[in-house]
Every structure is written in C-alpha cells, then in structure tokens.
Scaffold this motif. Structure first.
Motif, PDB file in Angstrom:
ATOM      1  N   VAL A   1       9.396 -10.692  -0.387  1.00 35.59           N
ATOM      2  CA  VAL A   1       8.973 -12.543  -0.721  1.00 35.59           C
ATOM      3  C   VAL A   1       7.397 -12.657  -0.244  1.00 35.59           C
ATOM      4  O   VAL A   1       6.570 -13.217  -0.987  1.00 35.59           O
ATOM      5  CB  VAL A   1       9.836 -12.948   0.046  1.00 35.59           C
ATOM      6  CG1 VAL A   1       9.451 -15.014   0.250  1.00 35.59           C
ATOM      7  CG2 VAL A   1      10.955 -13.489  -0.817  1.00 35.59           C
ATOM      8  N   ALA A   2       7.418 -11.593   0.270  1.00 37.65           N
ATOM      9  CA  ALA A   2       5.550 -11.738   1.432  1.00 37.65           C
ATOM     10  C   ALA A   2       4.069 -10.900   0.632  1.00 37.65           C
ATOM     11  O   ALA A   2       3.227 -12.036  -0.060  1.00 37.65           O
ATOM     12  CB  ALA A   2       5.710 -11.445   2.611  1.00 37.65           C
ATOM     13  N   ALA A   3       4.883 -10.493   0.135  1.00 40.14           N
ATOM     14  CA  ALA A   3       3.598 -10.109  -0.880  1.00 40.14           C
ATOM     15  C   ALA A   3       3.706 -10.723  -2.375  1.00 40.14           C
ATOM     16  O   ALA A   3       2.058 -11.343  -2.942  1.00 40.14           O
ATOM     17  CB  ALA A   3       4.249  -8.334  -1.854  1.00 40.14           C
ATOM     18  N   GLY A   4       4.697 -11.067  -3.109  1.00 37.76           N
ATOM     19  CA  GLY A   4       4.772 -12.496  -4.069  1.00 37.76           C
ATOM     20  C   GLY A   4       3.868 -13.403  -3.498  1.00 37.76           C
ATOM     21  O   GLY A   4       3.431 -13.825  -3.934  1.00 37.76           O
ATOM     22  N   VAL A   5       4.216 -13.783  -2.447  1.00 33.18           N
ATOM     23  CA  VAL A   5       3.153 -15.405  -1.248  1.00 33.18           C
ATOM     24  C   VAL A   5       1.998 -14.521  -1.963  1.00 33.18           C
ATOM     25  O   VAL A   5       0.873 -15.553  -2.090  1.00 33.18           O
ATOM     26  CB  VAL A   5       3.637 -15.496  -0.852  1.00 33.18           C
ATOM     27  CG1 VAL A   5       2.853 -16.982   0.205  1.00 33.18           C
ATOM     28  CG2 VAL A   5       5.262 -16.278  -1.056  1.00 33.18           C
ATOM     29  N   TRP A   6       1.710 -13.999  -1.368  1.00 34.25           N
ATOM     30  CA  TRP A   6       0.247 -13.188  -1.575  1.00 34.25           C
ATOM     31  C   TRP A   6      -0.420 -13.235  -2.557  1.00 34.25           C
ATOM     32  O   TRP A   6      -1.888 -13.473  -2.478  1.00 34.25           O
ATOM     33  CB  TRP A   6       0.185 -12.224   0.003  1.00 34.25           C
ATOM     34  CG  TRP A   6      -0.987 -11.654  -0.288  1.00 34.25           C
ATOM     35  CD1 TRP A   6      -1.856 -11.446   0.637  1.00 34.25           C
ATOM     36  CD2 TRP A   6      -1.409 -10.520  -0.547  1.00 34.25           C
ATOM     37  NE1 TRP A   6      -3.412 -10.657   0.513  1.00 34.25           N
ATOM     38  CE2 TRP A   6      -3.409 -10.038  -0.082  1.00 34.25           C
ATOM     39  CE3 TRP A   6      -1.300  -9.327  -1.387  1.00 34.25           C
ATOM     40  CZ2 TRP A   6      -3.768  -9.414  -0.803  1.00 34.25           C
ATOM     41  CZ3 TRP A   6      -1.916  -8.619  -2.146  1.00 34.25           C
ATOM     42  CH2 TRP A   6      -3.355  -8.896  -2.267  1.00 34.25           C
TER      43      TRP A   6
ATOM     44  N   ASN B   1      -4.175 -17.239  -8.107  1.00 36.78           N
ATOM     45  CA  ASN B   1      -4.873 -19.103  -7.795  1.00 36.78           C
ATOM     46  C   ASN B   1      -6.249 -19.195  -7.430  1.00 36.78           C
ATOM     47  O   ASN B   1      -6.571 -19.948  -7.594  1.00 36.78           O
ATOM     48  CB  ASN B   1      -3.423 -19.644  -6.980  1.00 36.78           C
ATOM     49  CG  ASN B   1      -2.305 -19.983  -7.583  1.00 36.78           C
ATOM     50  OD1 ASN B   1      -1.918 -20.016  -8.973  1.00 36.78           O
ATOM     51  ND2 ASN B   1      -1.051 -20.272  -7.381  1.00 36.78           N
ATOM     52  N   ARG B   2      -6.354 -18.227  -6.245  1.00 36.17           N
ATOM     53  CA  ARG B   2      -8.248 -18.848  -5.793  1.00 36.17           C
ATOM     54  C   ARG B   2      -8.927 -18.029  -6.820  1.00 36.17           C
ATOM     55  O   ARG B   2      -9.665 -18.833  -7.666  1.00 36.17           O
ATOM     56  CB  ARG B   2      -7.868 -18.022  -4.647  1.00 36.17           C
ATOM     57  CG  ARG B   2      -7.105 -18.958  -3.187  1.00 36.17           C
ATOM     58  CD  ARG B   2      -7.611 -17.507  -1.886  1.00 36.17           C
ATOM     59  NE  ARG B   2      -6.995 -18.599  -0.806  1.00 36.17           N
ATOM     60  CZ  ARG B   2      -6.731 -17.833   0.043  1.00 36.17           C
ATOM     61  NH1 ARG B   2      -7.538 -16.467   0.303  1.00 36.17           N
ATOM     62  NH2 ARG B   2      -5.967 -17.772   0.767  1.00 36.17           N
TER      63      ARG B   2
END
Length: 123
Positions: free
Chosen positions: A12-17, A23-24
């Motif tokens: 989940v953390a890797a996906g959010v990162w 997006n940036r």
C-alpha cells in the motif's frame, strides 16, 4: 499473519508513493506548467544577461575614463600652469592674417589672396 500484514502495508505504501510521484510528474507536464516553467527560465536568463550587460557597460565606461586620463597626461592637458610662463597662443587657421598685418604689406594683390575658409558660405 504478521508477515501478510507487513507485506500488505508495504505494498500500500509503495502504491501511494508511486501514485503521488506519477501525479506530480503529470502536473509538471501539463501545457500550463510547461509554459510557466519556460517563462520563469526566460526571466532568469534575461536577468543574468541584463546584469552582465550592465557590468560590461560600467567596465567600458571606467576603462574609457582611465584611458582618457592617460591621454590627457600624455598630451599635457592636466599639467599645472606655471605662472611665470606666458599663456599658450593659438594660431587662427581659419583667418588670413597676411592682408591685415602691416609688416607683410605687398603691392601685388595676388601674392596673398584672401580666401574665406568658412565652409558654411553659399557657393
């Protein structure tokens, strides 16, 4: 069970990162963002060029004044005036003094022709 929770949280953390990074980058590649970035870089370059041009102009002005002072010294224009010496005399190249000087009176009028050296006369 703890191993599964750990790997789930890591995923989940890797996906959010990764999502925030993508997006940036997408926001940076929009036309408005690219135009703003190009405008900011152009302003920075323009400021640097202007500063260098002003610095160059000031250097030229300083060196010009220094060279002018050197030439004035070489020609003696800055020399102090000695009160015992007479003031320098200027020769008048434009006027013809031969006809008005009584020492040079000549009977022949063509010996010393009187020309007008005034270039502003109508010819």
């Amino acid at each position: 069970m703890f191993r599964r929770t750990f790997w789930f949280g890591t995923g989940v953390a890797a996906g959010v990162w990764a999502t925030t990074k993508v997006n940036r980058k997408l926001k940076q590649l929009t036309p408005d963002s690219l135009a703003a970035t190009a405008a900011n870089k152009a302003l920075d370059v323009g400021t640097r060029v202007r500063d260098r041009a002003v610095g160059f102009a000031l250097d030229v002005r300083d060196n010009m004044a220094q060279r002018e002072a050197e030439l004035d010294d070489a020609l003696g224009l800055n020399a102090p005036v000695d009160p015992e010496l007479p003031a320098p005399r200027r020769r008048h190249a434009i006027e013809n003094h031969h006809s008005s000087n009584p020492k040079h009176v000549v009977d022949d009028a063509t010996a010393y022709p009187t020309y007008s050296y005034n270039r502003n006369e109508d010819h």
